[in-house]
Enzyme design. Structure first.
Site, short mmCIF file in Angstrom:
data_model
loop_
_atom_site.label_atom_id
_atom_site.label_comp_id
_atom_site.label_asym_id
_atom_site.label_seq_id
_atom_site.Cartn_x
_atom_site.Cartn_y
_atom_site.Cartn_z
N ASN A 265 0.81 -1.21 0.00
CA ASN A 265 0.00 0.00 0.00
C ASN A 265 0.85 1.26 0.00
O ASN A 265 0.51 2.24 -0.67
CB ASN A 265 -0.93 0.01 1.22
CG ASN A 265 -1.77 1.26 1.29
OD1 ASN A 265 -2.70 1.44 0.51
ND2 ASN A 265 -1.46 2.15 2.22
N ASP B 81 4.72 -3.60 -13.06
CA ASP B 81 5.86 -4.35 -13.57
C ASP B 81 6.87 -4.64 -12.48
O ASP B 81 7.38 -5.76 -12.36
CB ASP B 81 6.52 -3.59 -14.72
CG ASP B 81 5.70 -3.63 -16.00
OD1 ASP B 81 4.77 -4.46 -16.09
OD2 ASP B 81 5.99 -2.83 -16.91
N ASP C 266 -0.34 -7.03 3.73
CA ASP C 266 -0.65 -6.05 4.76
C ASP C 266 -1.66 -5.02 4.24
O ASP C 266 -1.60 -4.60 3.08
CB ASP C 266 0.64 -5.34 5.17
CG ASP C 266 0.42 -4.30 6.24
OD1 ASP C 266 0.10 -4.69 7.37
OD2 ASP C 266 0.58 -3.10 5.94
N GLU D 142 -4.78 -9.19 4.97
CA GLU D 142 -5.23 -8.58 6.21
C GLU D 142 -6.30 -7.53 5.88
O GLU D 142 -5.99 -6.35 5.73
CB GLU D 142 -4.05 -7.92 6.94
CG GLU D 142 -4.44 -7.30 8.27
CD GLU D 142 -3.64 -6.04 8.61
OE1 GLU D 142 -3.48 -5.76 9.81
OE2 GLU D 142 -3.19 -5.33 7.68
#
EC number: 3.2.1.1
Length: 459
Positions: free
Chosen positions: A152, A215, A240, A264
């Site tokens: 993230n 990529d 995560d 998660e």
């Protein structure tokens, strides 16, 4: 994941790059010599993931100093003998807080403890060589190794002027591995869109819609995913904070490299968990189960175990747990909660601190054995009130079990209907010395000790 205290600072540039993003892509594609020609132990004899129990092989703020990979390496033989089939490691690559980081603030996805950056050569957990030695030792003991992957957000980039914000942002990433350099084009906002499903804690938020990011994360032959699998030797993935991006990201990663995958998605709503596993086509931690167990054992109301959970919707996609590095709220009755997940459907996880420090290891080993050898087939909930809960596993490759959880302060007894006629049974926990014979109609009286449990099957 827990928020790590991040102090952004300017990196001293080793050199300046004045090329387009396409040129950066070509330059990094040519960095394949940075991929080490490391031989990873052949993985022909690994236990199938899900045949046993997963061990979360860390806790928050494990000792710093580069010793953790060796600590875990010293335990995998015992864990394998106990019935563990996989170990889940913390994020293994170099993060912004260097020797102090638990890894959830990733900077260089390709530095596992060999480049002097972010204040150290080694990570908090050790060196690249120590990580690979741990992985090989785990494989030699039949254990799969699960990597904790943070997709993230990133941390530790240098400041650069960002035309999409009109100010400077910490989005200039020039890691010493020479792999996956990043600029403001690769984070939100950018020329593609302003944001995705969610940012986290002020960290630079990766844009997974950019081809360049895809990529480097999973598509290229030297992508993060393929490097982790083919060079380091990881067998599966724990993702995560998957709330922060769309489920197709995990699906694409899994399709690119395979391996067991669990996300998660921190949400107690079973409908949301069921939706996410369907979209991502991978497993999820069963937070619905976790919060119902919290209500049941901490709130002294075992009827909460009748409520809906992911394992009841789709056991093949449910990874159950009692505690982890982020949340450990089931204090009263924790061993009862383990008795629950280790006798019911789903893929159970044991938390390192519970196993090695806080609970009775012999009792946990006994429950792991019961899970691996006796607890099979569908589940029938037979009785529940505030203090007592009884369920039956109907058997598949074994005779099945009846589990009796007693949260009261005294011994309890109940008549239950089993799967067995005229059959002598026993409590495989050893808590009860009874060895009753079931009636012709399959009924039998069983018992459970106070604040404890019993697990019954054919003698």
């Amino acid at each position: 994941m827990k928020t790590t205290k991040i102090f952004y600072f300017l990196l001293i540039s080793l050199f300046f790059i004045s090329c387009s993003e396409d040129e950066i892509t070509q330059e990094n594609e040519q960095s394949t010599e940075a991929v080490k020609e490391t031989v990873v132990t052949a993985k022909n004899n690994l236990k199938p993931i899900g045949s046993g129990v997963m061990m979360q092989a860390f806790y928050w703020d494990v000792p710093a100093g580069g010793t953790w990979w060796n600590v875990v390496k010293g335990k995998v033989d015992d864990w394998s003998n106990a019935g563990i089939d996989a170990i889940w490691l913390p994020p293994a690559s170099k993060a912004q807080n260097g020797p102090f980081s638990m890894g959830y603030d990733p900077f260089d996805y390709f530095d596992f403890g060999e480049y002097n950056q972010m204040g150290s050569v080694e990570t908090r957990f050790g060196s690249t060589a120590e990580l690979q030695s741990l992985v090989n030792t785990a494989h030699n003991n039949g254990l799969s190794v699960i990597a904790d992957i943070v997709l993230n957000h990133n941390s530790g980039g240098a400041s650069e002027y960002n035309p999409f914000k009109g100010t400077s942002t910490y989005t200039d990433y020039q890691p010493m591995s020479g792999m996956f350099n990043r600029t403001y084009y690769d984070f939100h906002p950018n020329d593609y869109h302003a944001n995705d499903e969610g940012a986290f804690g002020g960290f630079a938020d990766l844009c997974h819609h950019k081809t360049y990011v895809q990529d480097w994360l999973w598509n290229n032959s030297n992508s993060v995913a393929k490097y982790y699998k083919n060079v380091i030797g990881f067998d599966g993935w724990r993702f995560d904070y998957v709330k922060g991006f769309a489920p197709w990201v995990i699906k694409d990663w899994k399709n690119a490299v395979g391996g067991f995958s669990v996300g998660e998605y921190w949400d107690a709503n079973v409908n949301t968990l069921d939706w996410w596993t369907g979209q991502a086509e991978v497993s999820a931690f069963d937070f619905a189960c976790y919060y119902k167990m919290k209500d049941a054992f901490s709130g002294n109301d075992l009827t909460k175990l009748n409520d809906d959970m992911l394992w009841k919707r789709n056991a093949s996609k449910a990874v159950t747990f009692v505690a982890n590095h982020d949340t450990d709220e089931i204090v009263n009755g924790k061993i009862l909660a383990y008795a629950y997940i280790l006798t019911h459907e789903g893929y159970p996880t044991i938390f390192y601190s519970d196993y090695e420090q806080w609970l009775d290891k012999n009792k946990l080993n006994n429950l792991i054995w019961i899970h691996n050898n006796l607890a099979s087939g569908s589940t029938s909930i037979m009785y529940a009130d505030n203090d007592e809960y009884i369920a039956r596993r109907n058997g598949n490759n074994s005779a099945g079990i009846v589990v009796y959880i007693n949260n009261s302060n005294s011994w309890q007894e109940r008549w239950v209907e089993t799967n067995w006629s005229n059959t002598r049974i026993k409590d495989f926990t050893g808590h009860s010395g009874w060895e009753p014979v079931t009636q012709g109609g399959k009924w039998v009286k069983i018992q459970a000790p106070p604040k404890s449990y019993s697990v019954w099957s054919v003698k």
